[in-house]
Design a protein around this motif. Structure first.
Motif, PDB file in Angstrom:
ATOM      1  N   ALA A   1       0.834  -1.204   0.000  1.00 16.85           N
ATOM      2  CA  ALA A   1       0.000   0.000   0.000  1.00 16.85           C
ATOM      3  C   ALA A   1       0.867   1.252   0.000  1.00 16.85           C
ATOM      4  O   ALA A   1       0.576   2.227  -0.707  1.00 16.85           O
ATOM      5  CB  ALA A   1      -0.931  -0.006   1.213  1.00 16.85           C
ATOM      6  N   LEU A   2       1.952   1.230   0.759  1.00 19.68           N
ATOM      7  CA  LEU A   2       2.861   2.372   0.791  1.00 19.68           C
ATOM      8  C   LEU A   2       3.588   2.531  -0.540  1.00 19.68           C
ATOM      9  O   LEU A   2       3.773   3.651  -1.030  1.00 19.68           O
ATOM     10  CB  LEU A   2       3.859   2.206   1.936  1.00 19.68           C
ATOM     11  N   ASP A   3       3.978   1.418  -1.136  1.00 23.40           N
ATOM     12  CA  ASP A   3       4.654   1.464  -2.425  1.00 23.40           C
ATOM     13  C   ASP A   3       3.750   2.084  -3.488  1.00 23.40           C
ATOM     14  O   ASP A   3       4.170   2.966  -4.250  1.00 23.40           O
ATOM     15  CB  ASP A   3       5.058   0.044  -2.823  1.00 23.40           C
ATOM     16  N   ILE A   4       2.513   1.644  -3.554  1.00 19.90           N
ATOM     17  CA  ILE A   4       1.550   2.208  -4.506  1.00 19.90           C
ATOM     18  C   ILE A   4       1.325   3.690  -4.210  1.00 19.90           C
ATOM     19  O   ILE A   4       1.212   4.517  -5.122  1.00 19.90           O
ATOM     20  CB  ILE A   4       0.230   1.416  -4.473  1.00 19.90           C
ATOM     21  N   ALA A   5       1.290   4.039  -2.922  1.00 14.55           N
ATOM     22  CA  ALA A   5       1.092   5.439  -2.534  1.00 14.55           C
ATOM     23  C   ALA A   5       2.219   6.326  -3.038  1.00 14.55           C
ATOM     24  O   ALA A   5       1.982   7.457  -3.491  1.00 14.55           O
ATOM     25  CB  ALA A   5       0.976   5.550  -1.015  1.00 14.55           C
ATOM     26  N   PHE A   6       3.453   5.848  -2.981  1.00 16.20           N
ATOM     27  CA  PHE A   6       4.576   6.637  -3.480  1.00 16.20           C
ATOM     28  C   PHE A   6       4.468   6.870  -4.984  1.00 16.20           C
ATOM     29  O   PHE A   6       4.717   7.979  -5.472  1.00 16.20           O
ATOM     30  CB  PHE A   6       5.898   5.951  -3.152  1.00 16.20           C
TER      31      PHE A   6
ATOM     32  N   ILE B   1       4.749   7.912   5.652  1.00 17.25           N
ATOM     33  CA  ILE B   1       5.731   7.752   4.577  1.00 17.25           C
ATOM     34  C   ILE B   1       6.745   6.678   4.938  1.00 17.25           C
ATOM     35  O   ILE B   1       7.761   6.524   4.267  1.00 17.25           O
ATOM     36  CB  ILE B   1       6.454   9.079   4.266  1.00 17.25           C
ATOM     37  N   ASN B   2       6.468   5.936   6.003  1.00 18.05           N
ATOM     38  CA  ASN B   2       7.332   4.835   6.424  1.00 18.05           C
ATOM     39  C   ASN B   2       6.473   3.784   7.136  1.00 18.05           C
ATOM     40  O   ASN B   2       5.244   3.918   7.210  1.00 18.05           O
ATOM     41  CB  ASN B   2       8.469   5.332   7.317  1.00 18.05           C
ATOM     42  N   ASP B   3       7.122   2.769   7.661  1.00 19.01           N
ATOM     43  CA  ASP B   3       6.403   1.660   8.297  1.00 19.01           C
ATOM     44  C   ASP B   3       6.098   1.997   9.749  1.00 19.01           C
ATOM     45  O   ASP B   3       6.725   1.490  10.672  1.00 19.01           O
ATOM     46  CB  ASP B   3       7.246   0.384   8.202  1.00 19.01           C
TER      47      ASP B   3
ATOM     48  N   ASP C   1      10.376  -2.401  -4.602  1.00 16.74           N
ATOM     49  CA  ASP C   1       9.630  -1.278  -4.058  1.00 16.74           C
ATOM     50  C   ASP C   1       9.916  -0.006  -4.841  1.00 16.74           C
ATOM     51  O   ASP C   1      10.835   0.060  -5.659  1.00 16.74           O
ATOM     52  CB  ASP C   1       9.984  -1.066  -2.583  1.00 16.74           C
ATOM     53  N   PHE C   2       9.154   1.034  -4.548  1.00 16.74           N
ATOM     54  CA  PHE C   2       9.286   2.320  -5.236  1.00 16.74           C
ATOM     55  C   PHE C   2      10.738   2.829  -5.172  1.00 16.74           C
ATOM     56  O   PHE C   2      11.393   2.778  -4.142  1.00 16.74           O
ATOM     57  CB  PHE C   2       8.369   3.355  -4.583  1.00 16.74           C
ATOM     58  N   GLY C   3      11.219   3.330  -6.304  1.00 19.14           N
ATOM     59  CA  GLY C   3      12.547   3.904  -6.352  1.00 19.14           C
ATOM     60  C   GLY C   3      13.648   2.891  -6.603  1.00 19.14           C
ATOM     61  O   GLY C   3      14.798   3.271  -6.833  1.00 19.14           O
ATOM     62  N   ASN C   4      13.322   1.610  -6.531  1.00 23.28           N
ATOM     63  CA  ASN C   4      14.318   0.574  -6.790  1.00 23.28           C
ATOM     64  C   ASN C   4      14.286   0.172  -8.257  1.00 23.28           C
ATOM     65  O   ASN C   4      13.325   0.424  -8.972  1.00 23.28           O
ATOM     66  CB  ASN C   4      14.060  -0.651  -5.917  1.00 23.28           C
ATOM     67  N   SER C   5      15.351  -0.454  -8.693  1.00 22.70           N
ATOM     68  CA  SER C   5      15.442  -0.913 -10.077  1.00 22.70           C
ATOM     69  C   SER C   5      15.582  -2.431 -10.083  1.00 22.70           C
ATOM     70  O   SER C   5      16.328  -2.980  -9.275  1.00 22.70           O
ATOM     71  CB  SER C   5      16.668  -0.277 -10.751  1.00 22.70           C
TER      72      SER C   5
ATOM     73  N   ARG D   1       2.634  -2.430  -9.723  1.00 19.72           N
ATOM     74  CA  ARG D   1       2.213  -1.440  -8.724  1.00 19.72           C
ATOM     75  C   ARG D   1       2.170  -0.043  -9.330  1.00 19.72           C
ATOM     76  O   ARG D   1       1.307   0.764  -8.975  1.00 19.72           O
ATOM     77  CB  ARG D   1       3.140  -1.495  -7.509  1.00 19.72           C
ATOM     78  N   ARG D   2       3.088   0.221 -10.219  1.00 18.27           N
ATOM     79  CA  ARG D   2       3.054   1.508 -10.920  1.00 18.27           C
ATOM     80  C   ARG D   2       1.771   1.643 -11.715  1.00 18.27           C
ATOM     81  O   ARG D   2       1.133   2.707 -11.724  1.00 18.27           O
ATOM     82  CB  ARG D   2       4.256   1.632 -11.850  1.00 18.27           C
TER      83      ARG D   2
END
Length: 205
Positions: A46-51, A69-71, A178-182, A188-189
């Protein structure tokens, strides 16, 4: 994308933190679903999608706030109180579902106040058009949830598939990044983009 310029959008990634942390802070707390086939945790996805959603909205010149913005554990009343104090234009709560029956699947959007329903409708339509989700039943559901009931603005609670269903669980998991990772987690995006496009269409009306 001028329809979102100046709009204040409050994103609420569901759950967060630990059960003990939530109980200590809030008195009662749920930590969310766990993927029955992937082991992923709702609070993280949910946080990943939110970012991702925040980036799309900011790109369209919206002002974006997030309940976390964190766990970390955030009480339901804290989420709605903050959104109300900010005088947000809409409130968007992100979740994943679960059921005893592993065959139950699909996305759904939930509304309570009459002003919530148009937002729930356009977000659901966009999810079904832009992701691999089918609707859970009709997809549009009326529920007396705190974050819908206690918000002063139009609000929607989105259940992005069932973590108890293999297809939904694996779709949300994607490549696990997760968001920001490659590499990018395109699934999710895409979910975030679908929600963003629903919001855009809501304000375009």
């Amino acid at each position: 994308m001028a329809y979102l310029e100046g709009k204040k959008i409050y994103i609420d990634p569901g759950h967060g933190g630990t059960y003990n942390e939530g109980i200590a802070r809030c008195g009662t707390y749920q930590v969310g679903a766990t993927g029955q086939y992937t082991g992923q945790m709702e609070k993280n996805t949910a946080l990943d999608i939110a970012f991702w959603l925040r980036e799309y909205l900011k790109g369209a010149l919206a002002t974006v706030y997030m309940s976390r913005i964190n766990d970390s554990a955030v009480c339901l009343w804290e989420r709605t109180q903050e959104a109300n104090s900010l005088n947000a234009d809409i409130f968007v709560s992100l979740h994943h579902n679960g059921a005893d029956d592993p065959n139950v699947s699909g996305a759904s959007t939930h509304w309570y106040k009459s002003v919530d329903k148009p937002l729930a409708e356009v977000v659901l339509n966009s999810l079904l058009a832009n992701t691999e989700f089918s609707p859970w039943g009709t997809g549009l559901r009326y529920n007396n949830y705190h974050v819908l009931r206690e918000t002063n603005m139009p609000a929607v609670l989105i259940e992005n598939g069932f973590f108890s269903n293999e297809q939904d669980d694996r779709y949300v998991y994607g490549n696990g990044k997760d968001f920001g990772n490659s590499p990018i987690n395109y699934n999710r995006r895409d979910i975030a983009y679908a929600i963003y496009w629903g919001i855009w269409n809501y304000f375009k009306r």
